[in-house]
Write a protein that holds these residues in place. Structure first.
Motif, PDB file in Angstrom:
ATOM      1  N   PRO A   1      32.911 -32.121 -11.320  1.00 39.71           N
ATOM      2  CA  PRO A   1      33.418 -30.893 -10.697  1.00 39.71           C
ATOM      3  C   PRO A   1      32.381 -30.248  -9.774  1.00 39.71           C
ATOM      4  O   PRO A   1      31.202 -30.149 -10.112  1.00 39.71           O
ATOM      5  N   GLY A   2      32.842 -29.844  -8.618  1.00 39.80           N
ATOM      6  CA  GLY A   2      31.964 -29.184  -7.654  1.00 39.80           C
ATOM      7  C   GLY A   2      31.457 -30.083  -6.552  1.00 39.80           C
ATOM      8  O   GLY A   2      30.881 -29.598  -5.566  1.00 39.80           O
ATOM      9  N   ASP A   3      31.675 -31.400  -6.681  1.00 39.89           N
ATOM     10  CA  ASP A   3      31.146 -32.329  -5.679  1.00 39.89           C
ATOM     11  C   ASP A   3      31.700 -32.059  -4.283  1.00 39.89           C
ATOM     12  O   ASP A   3      30.956 -32.033  -3.298  1.00 39.89           O
ATOM     13  N   ARG A   4      33.000 -31.870  -4.184  1.00 38.97           N
ATOM     14  CA  ARG A   4      33.608 -31.744  -2.856  1.00 38.97           C
ATOM     15  C   ARG A   4      33.216 -30.431  -2.171  1.00 38.97           C
ATOM     16  O   ARG A   4      33.075 -30.381  -0.952  1.00 38.97           O
ATOM     17  N   THR A   5      33.026 -29.387  -2.963  1.00 37.37           N
ATOM     18  CA  THR A   5      32.520 -28.135  -2.385  1.00 37.37           C
ATOM     19  C   THR A   5      31.092 -28.320  -1.905  1.00 37.37           C
ATOM     20  O   THR A   5      30.724 -27.883  -0.804  1.00 37.37           O
ATOM     21  N   ALA A   6      30.279 -28.983  -2.721  1.00 37.72           N
ATOM     22  CA  ALA A   6      28.894 -29.252  -2.330  1.00 37.72           C
ATOM     23  C   ALA A   6      28.840 -30.119  -1.079  1.00 37.72           C
ATOM     24  O   ALA A   6      27.933 -29.972  -0.251  1.00 37.72           O
ATOM     25  N   ALA A   7      29.819 -31.017  -0.932  1.00 34.71           N
ATOM     26  CA  ALA A   7      29.855 -31.880   0.251  1.00 34.71           C
ATOM     27  C   ALA A   7      29.997 -31.053   1.523  1.00 34.71           C
ATOM     28  O   ALA A   7      29.360 -31.350   2.546  1.00 34.71           O
ATOM     29  N   ARG A   8      30.814 -30.014   1.470  1.00 33.32           N
ATOM     30  CA  ARG A   8      30.986 -29.158   2.653  1.00 33.32           C
ATOM     31  C   ARG A   8      29.672 -28.454   3.005  1.00 33.32           C
ATOM     32  O   ARG A   8      29.315 -28.334   4.184  1.00 33.32           O
ATOM     33  N   PHE A   9      28.959 -28.001   1.986  1.00 28.32           N
ATOM     34  CA  PHE A   9      27.656 -27.386   2.237  1.00 28.32           C
ATOM     35  C   PHE A   9      26.661 -28.421   2.771  1.00 28.32           C
ATOM     36  O   PHE A   9      25.803 -28.099   3.603  1.00 28.32           O
ATOM     37  N   ALA A  10      26.784 -29.649   2.299  1.00 29.13           N
ATOM     38  CA  ALA A  10      25.878 -30.702   2.763  1.00 29.13           C
ATOM     39  C   ALA A  10      26.130 -31.031   4.232  1.00 29.13           C
ATOM     40  O   ALA A  10      25.182 -31.218   5.008  1.00 29.13           O
TER      41      ALA A  10
ATOM     42  N   ALA B   1      27.360 -28.969   6.409  1.00 31.28           N
ATOM     43  CA  ALA B   1      26.854 -27.809   7.151  1.00 31.28           C
ATOM     44  C   ALA B   1      25.334 -27.847   7.243  1.00 31.28           C
ATOM     45  O   ALA B   1      24.752 -27.554   8.298  1.00 31.28           O
ATOM     46  N   SER B   2      24.676 -28.226   6.150  1.00 33.82           N
ATOM     47  CA  SER B   2      23.210 -28.311   6.149  1.00 33.82           C
ATOM     48  C   SER B   2      22.721 -29.355   7.140  1.00 33.82           C
ATOM     49  O   SER B   2      21.718 -29.143   7.835  1.00 33.82           O
ATOM     50  N   ALA B   3      23.430 -30.478   7.202  1.00 35.52           N
ATOM     51  CA  ALA B   3      23.049 -31.524   8.150  1.00 35.52           C
ATOM     52  C   ALA B   3      23.151 -31.015   9.583  1.00 35.52           C
ATOM     53  O   ALA B   3      22.240 -31.222  10.399  1.00 35.52           O
ATOM     54  N   GLY B   4      24.253 -30.335   9.890  1.00 33.68           N
ATOM     55  CA  GLY B   4      24.440 -29.814  11.244  1.00 33.68           C
ATOM     56  C   GLY B   4      23.421 -28.754  11.608  1.00 33.68           C
ATOM     57  O   GLY B   4      22.817 -28.792  12.693  1.00 33.68           O
ATOM     58  N   VAL B   5      23.212 -27.806  10.702  1.00 34.84           N
ATOM     59  CA  VAL B   5      22.234 -26.744  10.953  1.00 34.84           C
ATOM     60  C   VAL B   5      20.828 -27.333  11.045  1.00 34.84           C
ATOM     61  O   VAL B   5      20.008 -26.904  11.867  1.00 34.84           O
TER      62      VAL B   5
ATOM     63  N   ILE C   1      19.370 -19.871   7.591  1.00 33.96           N
ATOM     64  CA  ILE C   1      20.686 -20.348   7.148  1.00 33.96           C
ATOM     65  C   ILE C   1      20.541 -21.640   6.353  1.00 33.96           C
ATOM     66  O   ILE C   1      21.164 -21.816   5.296  1.00 33.96           O
ATOM     67  N   PHE C   2      19.707 -22.552   6.856  1.00 33.29           N
ATOM     68  CA  PHE C   2      19.540 -23.856   6.211  1.00 33.29           C
ATOM     69  C   PHE C   2      19.060 -23.707   4.770  1.00 33.29           C
ATOM     70  O   PHE C   2      19.579 -24.362   3.860  1.00 33.29           O
TER      71      PHE C   2
END
Length: 206
Positions: A8-17, A19-23, A57-58
């Motif tokens: 649980p939580g992997d897919r939410t963390a993926a969105r943050f990941a 975003a982190s890659a882009g930033v 932000i990162f």
């Protein structure tokens, strides 16, 4: 192991990941532009300010990713303390960047805090991914990349510090210290790529 078992939580963390890659890419690009264009002219530091904002932000958006990966480690008192240390260091690094942007903190102090936060994160990357690699329950490519990035930064930071020792011979400052700066910079540039790879694994899209 080439795939990541879902928790649980992997897919939410993926969105943050993602975003982190882009930033992170924006951060790398703006820092490079600052030193290439603005530093020789001694300003104005537009790219520098953008870099400070992206750094703040990162540090924040990377926390959920680190926490989610950390959940795959065996829980011990030391492990629990370590993740809280990483969270606190990341929050401090973020705050220092925003305080610099709003001129509430000078460049030297902000840089020191940011480097400290980077060192703590790098230490976690090295130790956590070493343990995850041994567990056999975590993607080997991601573990090896995380371990390499963390190890390179941890090793490079004290060596790079020699460049700031004014009384040291030039060959130590710019030879040895310069090599440390180059190694640390290379690892830092690779950091967004780890987040991109982590995002792909955490999204479980096959």
């Amino acid at each position: 192991m080439d795939t990541l078992s879902e928790i649980p939580g992997d897919r939410t963390a993926a969105r943050f990941a993602y975003a982190s890659a882009g930033v992170g890419v924006v951060g790398v690009a703006t820092l490079g532009a600052m030193y290439a264009i603005e530093v020789p002219k001694q300003g104005p530091y537009i790219f520098g300010t953008i870099n400070d904002v992206t750094g703040g932000i990162f540090h924040l958006i990377s926390i959920p990713v680190i926490v989610q990966v950390h959940r795959r480690l065996r829980r011990t008192p030391g492990s629990d303390a370590a993740i809280w240390l990483v969270i606190a260091a990341s929050a401090a690094g973020s705050a220092s960047s925003f305080l610099l942007v709003f001129k509430k903190l000078d460049f030297t102090a902000s840089t020191g805090i940011s480097i400290g936060a980077m060192a703590v994160q790098a230490g976690w990357f090295l130790l956590a991914h070493r343990a995850l690699l041994k567990s056999g329950e975590y993607p080997r490519d991601l573990a090896k990349l995380g371990q390499a990035i963390g190890g390179a930064v941890v090793a490079a930071l004290p060596i790079a510090g020699l460049a700031a020792v004014e009384k040291a011979p030039a060959w130590i400052r710019w030879g040895v210290g310069g090599a440390g700066i180059a190694a640390g910079a290379a690892a830092w540039v690779a950091w967004p790529y780890w987040y991109l790879r982590a995002a792909r694994h955490l999204s479980h899209r096959g």
